[in-house]
Design a protein around this motif. Sequence first.
Motif, PDB file in Angstrom:
ATOM      1  N   ALA A  14       0.853  -1.189   0.000  1.00 34.59           N
ATOM      2  CA  ALA A  14       0.000   0.000   0.000  1.00 34.59           C
ATOM      3  C   ALA A  14       0.889   1.239   0.000  1.00 34.59           C
ATOM      4  O   ALA A  14       1.771   1.378   0.849  1.00 34.59           O
ATOM      5  CB  ALA A  14      -0.914  -0.008   1.218  1.00 34.59           C
ATOM      6  N   ASP A  15       0.655   2.129  -0.953  1.00 37.95           N
ATOM      7  CA  ASP A  15       1.529   3.290  -1.124  1.00 37.95           C
ATOM      8  C   ASP A  15       0.876   4.616  -0.793  1.00 37.95           C
ATOM      9  O   ASP A  15       1.574   5.602  -0.544  1.00 37.95           O
ATOM     10  CB  ASP A  15       2.046   3.339  -2.573  1.00 37.95           C
ATOM     11  N   ALA A  16      -0.446   4.704  -0.807  1.00 38.49           N
ATOM     12  CA  ALA A  16      -1.119   5.971  -0.542  1.00 38.49           C
ATOM     13  C   ALA A  16      -2.483   5.707   0.070  1.00 38.49           C
ATOM     14  O   ALA A  16      -3.114   4.689  -0.200  1.00 38.49           O
ATOM     15  CB  ALA A  16      -1.282   6.776  -1.838  1.00 38.49           C
ATOM     16  N   VAL A  17      -2.946   6.670   0.897  1.00 37.86           N
ATOM     17  CA  VAL A  17      -4.257   6.556   1.515  1.00 37.86           C
ATOM     18  C   VAL A  17      -4.747   7.956   1.868  1.00 37.86           C
ATOM     19  O   VAL A  17      -3.947   8.855   2.154  1.00 37.86           O
ATOM     20  CB  VAL A  17      -4.207   5.655   2.776  1.00 37.86           C
ATOM     21  N   ALA A  18      -6.056   8.166   1.807  1.00 39.73           N
ATOM     22  CA  ALA A  18      -6.671   9.435   2.192  1.00 39.73           C
ATOM     23  C   ALA A  18      -8.087   9.163   2.667  1.00 39.73           C
ATOM     24  O   ALA A  18      -8.710   8.171   2.270  1.00 39.73           O
ATOM     25  CB  ALA A  18      -6.689  10.420   1.022  1.00 39.73           C
ATOM     26  N   ALA A  19      -8.613  10.057   3.521  1.00 45.93           N
ATOM     27  CA  ALA A  19      -9.967   9.904   4.047  1.00 45.93           C
ATOM     28  C   ALA A  19     -10.583  11.280   4.257  1.00 45.93           C
ATOM     29  O   ALA A  19      -9.876  12.272   4.446  1.00 45.93           O
ATOM     30  CB  ALA A  19      -9.946   9.124   5.359  1.00 45.93           C
ATOM     31  N   ASP A  20     -11.929  11.321   4.228  1.00 41.97           N
ATOM     32  CA  ASP A  20     -12.613  12.595   4.399  1.00 41.97           C
ATOM     33  C   ASP A  20     -13.138  12.806   5.807  1.00 41.97           C
ATOM     34  O   ASP A  20     -13.728  13.850   6.109  1.00 41.97           O
ATOM     35  CB  ASP A  20     -13.749  12.747   3.384  1.00 41.97           C
TER      36      ASP A  20
END
Length: 299
Positions: A209-215
């Motif tokens: 896993a290289d990237a993650v984002a959340a709102d």
Amino acid sequence: MAPAEDDISIDEKRVYAGSAGRTDAYVATGTGVVRVSLSADKIGAFDMVARGPIHDVAVLARDGGTADLVAAATPEGLAVAAVGDDPEFALVDDEPAVAVGAEGGRDGGLLVAREDGAVERVAFEEGEGGGPSEAASTTRLGSVADPRAVDGALVAAADGMFRVGESGLTDVGLDDARDVAGNGMPLAATGSGLYWLGNGWMTAREGAADAVAADGDGHAMAVVDGELLVHSGASEWDDETWWVADLPVDETVVALGYGPGVSVAVTDAGTLCVDAGDGWRHQVVGVRDVEGVALAVVE
């Protein structure tokens, strides 16, 4: 820069606002910061608003009518500008920075990871016109090995995940942490998988896993084994609540971000993709070496 592919005028930046309002996406690249104007899923004008290598970018929302800030982590130090039509970046220190993020729950504060591994809290006073003042107070919180990302009160580094507290940094586990989402449910992207924080770190999906984002409202995106995964917004976070996104381009996503009602993914080929709930639209913005993206509400 070339015009957008959508059939809307780009003669005036405010033309995208309409009833949906305008959000600017700031893309950190190896050659500078590119700002892309969005109105829901319509992609408008884009331009280079800062030049030179940029390792990371973040937006700090501020209360009381004070202008929000966009911050850039650069080899020369931390640079900031007031969000608006004509952002002017200025260095607030001269310590090389590799990652930056807004610290959740602390008005006016950024967390900055330095090239030497130091993690610092940087606070600002209001300057002329609502922008940042030249002087910023800095507090050293500790250090990590090879910091990669900062979000909320979490730091991702080669030696794991760290939580920021009043007294400093606390090691909260994992290894080879590559990215973090600290808004809402904490999420971690590592070399062995995507994790969410339940009773300890729980596996959401195995793989690199290289990237993650959340709102912060149950929606999230992550890049695992080169595929863009989207979380359904459900209260659960295990494997079944994620699915592979159907992007309009066959390119690898390297940076993720959220704005009001919009999801943004930027690829290694310099294509910005945006989804406002009706599927993905895209625009080539002509940059490479993408390092990050952050979204700011303009109007």
